[in-house]
Design a protein around this motif. Structure first.
Motif, PDB file in Angstrom:
ATOM      1  N   LEU A  91      -9.325   6.316   5.871  1.00 61.20           N
ATOM      2  CA  LEU A  91      -9.744   6.597   4.493  1.00 61.20           C
ATOM      3  C   LEU A  91      -9.909   5.324   3.676  1.00 61.20           C
ATOM      4  O   LEU A  91     -10.397   5.373   2.555  1.00 61.20           O
TER       5      LEU A  91
ATOM      6  N   ASN B 229      -5.903   4.293   0.204  1.00 65.19           N
ATOM      7  CA  ASN B 229      -6.429   5.635  -0.071  1.00 65.19           C
ATOM      8  C   ASN B 229      -5.687   6.757   0.657  1.00 65.19           C
ATOM      9  O   ASN B 229      -6.191   7.880   0.733  1.00 65.19           O
ATOM     10  N   SER B 230      -4.529   6.459   1.215  1.00 60.17           N
ATOM     11  CA  SER B 230      -3.764   7.500   1.895  1.00 60.17           C
ATOM     12  C   SER B 230      -3.388   8.626   0.940  1.00 60.17           C
ATOM     13  O   SER B 230      -3.021   8.393  -0.215  1.00 60.17           O
TER      14      SER B 230
ATOM     15  N   SER C 163       0.816  -1.210   0.000  1.00 56.18           N
ATOM     16  CA  SER C 163       0.000   0.000   0.000  1.00 56.18           C
ATOM     17  C   SER C 163       0.851   1.263   0.000  1.00 56.18           C
ATOM     18  O   SER C 163       0.520   2.244  -0.683  1.00 56.18           O
TER      19      SER C 163
ATOM     20  N   ARG D  13       1.542   9.729  -1.098  1.00 54.76           N
ATOM     21  CA  ARG D  13       1.738  10.054  -2.515  1.00 54.76           C
ATOM     22  C   ARG D  13       2.718  11.216  -2.695  1.00 54.76           C
ATOM     23  O   ARG D  13       2.430  12.200  -3.367  1.00 54.76           O
TER      24      ARG D  13
ATOM     25  N   GLU E 185      -5.060   5.225   6.872  1.00 59.74           N
ATOM     26  CA  GLU E 185      -5.867   4.301   6.067  1.00 59.74           C
ATOM     27  C   GLU E 185      -6.810   3.439   6.901  1.00 59.74           C
ATOM     28  O   GLU E 185      -7.916   3.101   6.448  1.00 59.74           O
TER      29      GLU E 185
END
Length: 405
Positions: A271, A275-276, A30, A280, A298
């Motif tokens: 999230l 979906n963090s 992830s 990114r 997350e």
């Protein structure tokens, strides 16, 4: 009557270890997949590397669980391993690759070795061997039996000199995070050696006072002046972030500030996996030092608390093995492993939450790092073997008492 060790396996340790290891693979994927895709690499690159180390770890656990642990009590073998570790630490300092301001890795083709990680279990092993051989002296002379009434040890083979040299080699890499874990682990080993409680309290207060003086000195002198000190210049940036991370959001405080943002984003339930936002590119080292910030983002506070509870359950079960063990070496070995894992967890959580300066310490099982996973797995294997041996010896004693009774 022979009792097979397969029937004595402690599943209350093995199952949490397996769950945390699998969770670690999921978290590594992830936290790394998006970045790898951005640079044109396979999204599975990091998790495959971690997976290979985990397979090696499972093989190591299977092998270590089956063997007799008498070889751990051989002085020549212990000092042979220590000598190899010293050589590896020196090579990593003067020949190894420099990563984030520290020399701590030796690259052998596609494989990277981090000697400081292996020193954790070696130090526990060495001190457990040393203190277990002095139990009769400790009962009579207390702490003096460990020091021979010498404030400064006179011989280089004294356990204090050996421990100091090993920890010092890690500190000059510089790897102050692992050096701190080693110091605290050594303190735990001394405290469980059988000495009176007052000595543990004295040593602990001395360390707290020393740490307070260091932090106070840095605050008074100013981070800029400390940064000019050779070797430890990069460490000053971590202290700068600790004092006020929002003062330099584009520099020293960037990681800690974004760690706060990640934990804030997570809320109660997170999230969702994958979906963090912070991983990114906003939060550097999201897959290693600050992986638990992403876990909170997350999985939320509830999910992260459950993971933390599982880890603490594993550590407590390991400590319980040490408490119940009759053999002094087995007891100190298990207590040392549990203490080492506990210190690593607290230092990592303290760093990402700003309670202590960030040290670059990984979170057990969840952070990317094959060396860390392998060391933790080997430590778990030793505890499983110790627990099985203690159970078997206990059963033999019961059978013997029943027979004679």
């Amino acid at each position: 009557m022979k009792i097979d060790k397969r029937h004595l396996l402690n599943y209350s340790i093995l199952i949490p270890y397996l769950i945390l290891s699998v969770l670690g693979l999921i978290v590594v994927y992830s936290t790394t997949s998006a970045t790898l895709v951005q640079i044109g690499a396979s999204s599975f690159g990091s998790v495959l590397n971690q997976g290979i180390f985990w397979l090696i770890s499972l093989i190591a656990i299977s092998f270590i669980y089956k063997i007799k642990l008498n070889f751990l009590k051989k002085r020549q073998f212990i000092f042979f391993v220590i000598a190899i570790e010293v050589v590896l630490l020196l090579l990593s300092r003067f020949v190894g690759a420099r990563v984030n301001g520290a020399h701590g890795w030796l690259r052998l083709g596609p494989i990277s070795i981090q000697p400081a990680e292996y020193l954790k279990i070696i130090l526990v092993w060495f001190l457990a061997y040393t203190f277990s051989r002095r139990q009769e002296e400790i009962e009579v002379y207390d702490y003096q039996s460990l020091t021979k009434n010498q404030l400064i040890p006179r011989a280089l083979n004294d356990w204090r000199w050996i421990s100091l040299i090993l920890i010092g080699l890690v500190a000059i890499l510089p790897d102050l995070g692992n050096a701190t874990i080693l110091i605290l682990t050594a303190l735990i080993m001394v405290s469980v050696s059988g000495i009176a409680y007052r000595w543990f309290s004295t040593i602990l207060m001395t360390i707290v006072a020393f740490a307070s003086v260091i932090l106070g000195s840095i605050w008074v002198m100013g981070v800029d002046r400390v940064a000019k000190i050779p070797v430890f210049g990069y460490v000053a940036k971590r202290f700068s972030a600790f004092f006020n991370p929002f003062e330099d959001l584009s520099g020293a405080g960037h990681q800690l500030a974004n760690s706060y943002y990640a934990m804030s984003n997570g809320g109660w339930f997170g999230l969702g996996l994958g979906n963090s936002i912070e991983k990114r590119g906003y939060l550097p080292e999201a897959q290693t030092d600050f992986v638990f910030s992403i876990v909170i983002e997350e999985f939320g506070f509830v999910g992260a608390s459950l993971i933390l509870a599982l880890l603490f359950f594993l550590i407590l079960r390991i400590i319980l093995v040490g408490i119940r063990a009759k053999n002094p070496f087995n007891s100190m070995m298990a207590l040392g492993v549990g203490g080492m894992m506990l210190m690593q967890t607290f230092i990592n959580i303290g760093g990402i939450s700003g309670l202590i300066p960030s040290t670059g310490v990984t979170f057990p099982f969840l952070s990317q790092g094959g060396n860390s996973l392998l060391v933790l797995s080997v430590a778990i294997a030793f505890v499983l073997n110790i627990d099985a041996n203690e159970k078997r010896d206990s059963l033999y004693r019961e059978l013997e008492d029943t027979y004679h009774g």
